[in-house]
Design an enzyme around this catalytic site. Structure first.
Site, mmCIF file in Angstrom:
data_model
loop_
_atom_site.group_PDB
_atom_site.id
_atom_site.type_symbol
_atom_site.label_atom_id
_atom_site.label_comp_id
_atom_site.label_asym_id
_atom_site.label_seq_id
_atom_site.Cartn_x
_atom_site.Cartn_y
_atom_site.Cartn_z
ATOM 1 N N GLY A 122 0.846 -1.202 0.000
ATOM 2 C CA GLY A 122 0.000 0.000 0.000
ATOM 3 C C GLY A 122 0.876 1.243 0.000
ATOM 4 N N GLN A 169 -0.807 7.806 1.625
ATOM 5 C CA GLN A 169 -0.276 8.940 2.389
ATOM 6 C C GLN A 169 0.934 8.543 3.245
ATOM 7 O OE1 GLN A 169 -2.947 10.263 5.449
ATOM 8 N NE2 GLN A 169 -2.155 12.357 5.469
ATOM 9 N N ASP A 205 2.093 -1.747 -4.618
ATOM 10 C CA ASP A 205 0.742 -1.181 -4.560
ATOM 11 C C ASP A 205 -0.025 -1.704 -5.755
ATOM 12 O OD1 ASP A 205 -1.562 0.633 -4.275
ATOM 13 O OD2 ASP A 205 -0.254 1.785 -2.975
ATOM 14 N N ILE A 206 -1.345 -1.466 -5.775
ATOM 15 C CA ILE A 206 -2.109 -1.866 -6.966
ATOM 16 C C ILE A 206 -2.161 -0.715 -7.964
ATOM 17 C CG2 ILE A 206 -3.528 -3.712 -5.973
ATOM 18 C CD1 ILE A 206 -5.747 -1.567 -5.583
ATOM 19 N N TYR A 237 -14.322 0.187 8.722
ATOM 20 C CA TYR A 237 -12.876 0.441 8.846
ATOM 21 C C TYR A 237 -12.439 0.238 10.301
ATOM 22 C CZ TYR A 237 -8.643 3.396 9.079
ATOM 23 O OH TYR A 237 -7.389 3.898 9.302
ATOM 24 N N LYS A 294 -10.001 -2.553 11.941
ATOM 25 C CA LYS A 294 -8.804 -2.191 12.717
ATOM 26 C C LYS A 294 -8.834 -2.859 14.091
ATOM 27 C CE LYS A 294 -6.436 0.296 9.838
ATOM 28 N NZ LYS A 294 -5.189 -0.273 9.308
ATOM 29 N N ILE A 313 -3.713 11.836 9.983
ATOM 30 C CA ILE A 313 -2.330 12.213 9.663
ATOM 31 C C ILE A 313 -2.334 13.445 8.753
ATOM 32 C CG2 ILE A 313 -0.187 11.451 8.552
ATOM 33 C CD1 ILE A 313 -0.702 9.912 11.115
HETATM 34 N N1 SER Z 1 -7.465 8.974 8.768
HETATM 35 C C1 SER Z 1 -8.331 7.857 8.944
HETATM 36 C C2 SER Z 1 -9.673 8.123 8.362
HETATM 37 O O1 SER Z 1 -10.070 9.261 8.384
HETATM 38 C C3 SER Z 1 -8.480 7.524 10.395
HETATM 39 O O2 SER Z 1 -7.553 6.563 10.733
HETATM 40 O O3 SER Z 1 -10.321 7.229 7.945
#
Ligand code: SER
Length: 304
Positions: free
Chosen positions: A8, A12, A32-33, A138, A142, A168
């Protein structure tokens, strides 16, 4: 020499890890793809991390010793097709685990997220170990990954490590499909004098972390002796907390002319299930986690 596979890698985080490792005495293979849009300072292969035999062959052929498994469908995109998001996030994760056990991979890094928290986690300021009730696919993936990390570390004596990243903040590499993406989008638009339609409500506060802190922190954490790490799944870390309105005010003070129009959508509902602040004492205690960049330094970088 350490031989690092980054999956991946065009995301970012991946691009920033490549930048960092390129200055070290290590071999880097990025996969990566999607094809790189810029010239990379390392080897690159198109590879789908859900294709186990292909990744296994790549690991063998390139004598990989360490894996940064960064493949993920993020929160907002995940809600558009939860089945696909689960499949990509978990199948690739399980593949990397199996391949790592088979090939004696020394260390694996897998990012977790603030998305593991939920409305029962005391979102005002979340602890390391609160009730976790993620409400996005998501976040659920996680959290499942975190539990599996603990399990595989014990069962197979694997060294797989993880940090719960906040949003991030980076300006050279762009996020995609996340809820915290609003931060970079607003800066980009207002800097150009354009208006920005923000998908979060103006007072929705979220924790963020500047990319250099994220990368240096991760490297420090990965270099620690395993027996110093009391948290066996994923450490809380954080930088600064901010609302869209506070960011807008700062951008106006920096001379930006564009306006922000607030049109909260489903992503605001996601953000409301995430923490406003995070307690990162455990990371500070165990491996001396430190933050260098606050919001003002991060903005200085954006306007350099
Ligand atoms: N930056 C991520 C998102 O917004 C959170 O881990 O999905």
């Amino acid at each position: 020499m350490e031989r690092i596979l980054i999956t991946g890698a065009m995301g970012q985080l991946g691009l920033e890890f490549i930048k960092f490792f390129s200055k070290q005495n290590v071999y880097i293979l990025a996969t990566d793809i999607i094809k790189p849009k810029i010239k990379l300072s390392c080897d690159f292969l198109i590879a789908d991390a859900t294709n186990k035999s292909n990744i296994d062959a790549i690991v063998k052929q390139n004598r990989i010793t360490t894996i940064y498994h960064l493949v993920a469908v993020l929160s907002a995109k995940g809600e558009k097709n939860p089945f696909k998001a689960w499949q990509i996030n978990m199948e690739s994760f399980q593949n990397i685990i199996e391949i790592s056990i088979k090939n004696n991979i020394k260390k694996i890094f897998w990012p977790s997220s603030i998305a593991v928290f939920g409305t029962k986690s005391n979102l005002k300021n979340v602890d390391q170990d609160p009730i976790l009730n993620p409400e996005t696919i998501y976040g659920i993936s996680k959290l499942a990954g975190e539990k599996l990390i603990n399990y595989y570390n014990k069962k197979f004596n694997l060294d797989i490590r993880s940090l719960r990243y906040p949003g991030i903040v980076s300006f050279n590499s762009k996020p995609g499909g996340g809820t915290t993406d609003y931060f970079m989008e607003m800066i980009e638009k207002l800097k150009q004098g354009e208006n920005y339609t923000c998908f979060l409500e103006k007072n929705t506060k979220l924790p963020m972390l500047y990319i250099d802190d994220a990368i240096l922190g991760t490297i420090k954490y990965m270099s620690m002796n395993k027996n110093k790490l009391s948290i066996k799944d994923s450490y809380n870390i954080t930088g600064f907390s901010i609302t869209p309105l506070e960011l807008e005010d700062k951008l106006i003070k920096l001379g930006c002319k564009g306006k922000v129009i607030y049109k909260p959508d489903y992503r605001d509902k996601i953000a409301k299930t995430w923490p406003r602040k995070i307690k990162d004492e455990k990371a500070k205690e165990d491996w001396d986690w430190k933050v260098e960049f606050g919001i003002d330094q991060a903005l200085n970088e954006a306007f350099k």
